[in-house]
Design a protein around this motif. Sequence first.
Motif, PDB file in Angstrom:
ATOM      1  N   ILE A 187       0.865  -1.182   0.000  1.00 14.48           N
ATOM      2  CA  ILE A 187       0.000   0.000   0.000  1.00 14.48           C
ATOM      3  C   ILE A 187       0.898   1.227   0.000  1.00 14.48           C
ATOM      4  N   LEU A 188       0.666   2.152  -0.930  1.00 13.49           N
ATOM      5  CA  LEU A 188       1.559   3.307  -1.117  1.00 13.49           C
ATOM      6  C   LEU A 188       0.777   4.611  -0.985  1.00 13.49           C
ATOM      7  N   PRO A 189       0.595   5.113   0.250  1.00 13.25           N
ATOM      8  CA  PRO A 189      -0.053   6.420   0.416  1.00 13.25           C
ATOM      9  C   PRO A 189       0.953   7.544   0.207  1.00 13.25           C
ATOM     10  N   PRO A 190       0.503   8.789   0.049  1.00 16.96           N
ATOM     11  CA  PRO A 190       1.454   9.904   0.023  1.00 16.96           C
ATOM     12  C   PRO A 190       2.152   9.967   1.382  1.00 16.96           C
ATOM     13  N   TYR A 191       3.371  10.456   1.402  1.00 19.32           N
ATOM     14  CA  TYR A 191       4.109  10.480   2.675  1.00 19.32           C
ATOM     15  C   TYR A 191       4.933  11.754   2.782  1.00 19.32           C
ATOM     16  N   GLU A 192       5.287  12.070   4.008  1.00 21.25           N
ATOM     17  CA  GLU A 192       6.043  13.298   4.244  1.00 21.25           C
ATOM     18  C   GLU A 192       7.501  13.105   3.850  1.00 21.25           C
ATOM     19  N   LYS A 193       8.041  14.094   3.121  1.00 21.17           N
ATOM     20  CA  LYS A 193       9.424  14.034   2.673  1.00 21.17           C
ATOM     21  C   LYS A 193      10.198  15.179   3.315  1.00 21.17           C
ATOM     22  N   SER A 194      11.503  15.158   3.189  1.00 21.37           N
ATOM     23  CA  SER A 194      12.317  16.183   3.859  1.00 21.37           C
ATOM     24  C   SER A 194      12.137  17.548   3.201  1.00 21.37           C
TER      25      SER A 194
END
Length: 425
Positions: free
Chosen positions: A87-94
């Motif tokens: 499962i690939l939800p949007p995620y927080e990046k640096s």
Amino acid sequence: MIKKEMIAMILAGGQGSRLGVLTSKMAKPAVEFGGKYRIIDFPLSNCINSGVDTVGVLTQYQPLRLNNHIGIGIPWDLDRNVGGVSILPPYEKSTDTEWYTGTANAIYQNLAYMETYNPDYVLILGGDHIYKMDYEVMLDYHKANNADITVACMPVPIEEASRFGVMITDGKGRITEFEEKPAHPRSNLASMGIYIFSWKTLKESLLALKDQPGCDFGKHILPYCRDNGKRLYAYEFNGYWKDVGTLGSYWQANMELIDIVPEFNLYEEFWKIYTKGDIIRPQYIASTGVVDRCIIGEGADISGEVYSSVIGPGVTIEKGAVVRDSIIMRNSHIGAGAQIHKAIIAEEAQIGDHVQIGVGEEAPNVLKPAIYSWGIATIGEKTVIPEGIQIGKNTVVSGVTEAGDYQDGILPGGGALLKEGGDDI
């Protein structure tokens, strides 16, 4: 290093707003279909039947029901140590954290996932269509043409072609031009939103267009690849394929399943559709029960009469109730003496005794006439309708309603009654 010939990416983050209250609490691919399945089961089953054992499912809108359904992929034999389903939800990046803003942007944000498998080819699918398709045959076509991109296409009546992205080919399958929803289509080859990309081409185009707002395959990636000399081919598919994006098409596709010889067969041994199976009791049809041309889910308890309908698992239909031409989803309860005609009743709804749904004259819906149409009455998830109420056609009811919410006990044709979540209908 892990190496997979082809991996699949399923775009399953859409709301499906044209399904109205059916998607107010879940993503469109999680909506029930055919009495026991959810829409996402079809692309997942196609993948494993086609030998594709590494699948990323991109989620965004209301993903909980979808995540719970897919789990670790056991029903589809996708619980693998290497590959399987992710499962690939949007995620927080640096740096630039963002939601998925377009089909291609969603894939771009998961480049790292795809690179893990170092694939030769990437199969990109929508998570919201009903069909059976062997992606291995499409891959063979892609290889035989030495293509950079292969687009699955389907011939549609020319008068309907303006609803689709249309491909124009050179007679040998190579795409020379394409038009997005053209007013005057020059071809009837409609894109199905199914693509096979050679990995190098996909990566190069995603990186080149990474700053394009709302980056989309049909609008941006395909034109970019064509203009940069890539080989684009159309793979013609002539099987059953349904976009169940509207209440009318969703209702119709369910009704087609109960034809004596259905055009779309859910029960073929050689191409099974798999789903998460809850352990629930068998069906029970009482001596007062009548079932004629229906699909009845596991655990249904039927003491009333049901004609030409699709009944989900765990549904109860009490004595004296009559249900016709309707879809009733799992764990809903239809009270004694109720009359239901051409309705879509979502999960866990409670319909009181002697309620009448789908009666009287048609009128355009007061809230969203383009969505709540076809003469269908739509009842949202966990909705409660008290006994003795009459509800007309082209109506929508959602939430825990009381007798005082209905003038003289009636919601006339075209009416809307939303007690909760009215903003997302």
